[in-house]
Enzyme design. Structure first.
Site, short mmCIF file in Angstrom:
data_model
loop_
_atom_site.label_atom_id
_atom_site.label_comp_id
_atom_site.label_asym_id
_atom_site.label_seq_id
_atom_site.Cartn_x
_atom_site.Cartn_y
_atom_site.Cartn_z
N LYS A 1 18.78 16.01 43.68
CA LYS A 1 17.95 16.96 42.94
C LYS A 1 16.60 16.32 42.73
O LYS A 1 16.50 15.20 42.23
CB LYS A 1 18.59 17.28 41.59
CG LYS A 1 17.85 18.39 40.83
CD LYS A 1 18.01 19.72 41.53
CE LYS A 1 17.19 20.81 40.86
NZ LYS A 1 17.41 22.12 41.45
N SER B 1 17.64 19.61 46.63
CA SER B 1 17.31 20.83 45.89
C SER B 1 16.22 20.50 44.89
O SER B 1 16.32 19.51 44.16
CB SER B 1 18.57 21.35 45.17
OG SER B 1 18.28 22.46 44.37
#
Length: 357
Positions: free
Chosen positions: A159, A229
């Site tokens: 992330k 992401s």
């Protein structure tokens, strides 16, 4: 070390009732949780605040359920549950240490490692400094998992941050150049640099051959196991490494393949065929729209749609294909596949549980 994976349905980004139920039923021990991957029902773009909402709710729940461990848990929220994708949390637990142990059933078992980078400044996103910091974090996560060979790493979930309007203003005030002035494009640059960091750490590409201008341009460079992401809810990179190790124990194990394009369901079917008799627990995958605008010679309009971002189209397509093959729409499919698998394709991993144990 013993690791486990539990899927928890979510009625909303802040819905913690599933975690509470799993805890009461004994399927989940909050004090052993090391990471949570979530699929939240926002747009998955810059202004998707369902990710931060979910992280806030999760932090509050774990602060009460496991106060001593709560601060060390890694949270990776992926926005966007287009098509049939079902909002949920994938809760990853770990007990014991990777220093000793023997895998159940005579084979290697699931091993999980986590790490974080430092916080990034806006001008560092999408550049080689992000690649290097992520590479270091991935290496530390591999070590944390007790994995000794890159061949045993089957999925690296990262992330990463993105640029917001506020950060653009702050950077302009300092007179520093940014990789892009477009906040949406910054997501791709951050994802791409993070994926290349994983590729460097795992020996998939040579760091000495990597140039800054390769990022989000040279699609020949990629990782076959990285899934990244981007979100506005953090300033560092959270890294979760999934693999198998002979110092891990338990019935869980993981394998991966690479989808050649968005409709390559055969990649997941191949994984199922390789592990007959084992229960499929979770699917982790990357979704991407081919930047050439074609799939198997047929034109698609994902990149031309001004109303719906192409990452949303891609999640819906890949999510539908993999849900059909695996028989469950509650799977983790993240959009935006820059340097994550070959151009237009992406990695897909499957977590299994040995039925005989």
């Amino acid at each position: 070390m013993k690791c486990s994976v539990v899927k928890i349905p979510a009625g909303a980004p802040h819905d913690m009732t599933g975690l509470q139920t799993a805890t009461e039923e004994g399927r989940l021990k909050p004090e052993e949780v090391v990471a949570v991957l979530g699929k939240t029902e926002g747009n998955g773009c810059v202004n998707d605040f369902t990710r931060g909402y979910a992280v806030m709710a999760l932090k509050q729940w774990f602060a009460a359920a496991a106060p001593e461990q709560a601060a060390d848990i890694s949270y990776v929220m992926s926005g966007g549950t287009e098509g049939v994708l079902s909002p949920h949390f994938t809760v990853i637990s770990r007990s014991g240490s990777p220093e000793t142990g023997t895998a159940s059933g005579g084979g290697k078992a699931l091993a999980i490692g986590t790490a974080r980078t430092r916080d990034f400044r806006p001008e560092e996103l999408g550049r080689l400094i992000q690649v290097d910091e992520v590479a270091d974090a991935v290496a530390r996560a591999v070590f944390d998992a007790g994995i000794t060979s890159a061949a045993d790493v089957h999925f690296v979930q990262i992330k990463c941050p993105l640029l917001t309007g506020e950060q653009l203003f702050e950077a302009h005030g300092r007179g520093v150049p940014l990789v892009t002035e477009d906040t949406y494009k910054s997501m791709g640059y951050s994802r791409g640099a993070s994926a290349l960091g994983a590729a460097v750490a795992l020996g998939e590409i040579e760091r000495s051959a990597l140039r800054e201008e390769d990022i989000c341009v040279n699609w020949e460079l990629y990782s076959s196991v990285a899934s990244t992401s981007a979100g506005s809810e953090l300033s560092c990179c959270e890294v979760i490494v999934f693999g198998n190790s002979d110092t891990a124990a338990g019935p869980y194990h993981i394998d991966h393949a690479v989808m050649k394009d968005a409709i390559d369901g055969a990649a997941l079917q191949g994984l199922l065929n390789r592990h007959p008799g084992d229960e499929l627990v979770q699917v982790l995958a990357k979704a991407e729209a081919d930047p050439d605008g074609v799939i198997r010679g047929r034109r698609h309009i994902m990149l031309d749609d001004s109303d719906i971002n192409h990452t949303r189209h891609a999640r819906a397509v890949v999510g539908g294909v993999l849900a059909y093959v695996g028989g469950d729409p509650m799977i983790y499919v993240s959009g935006g596949g820059e340097h994550q698998g070959p151009k237009g394709g992406g990695p897909v991993a499957a977590v299994f549980r040995r039925r005989q144990l």
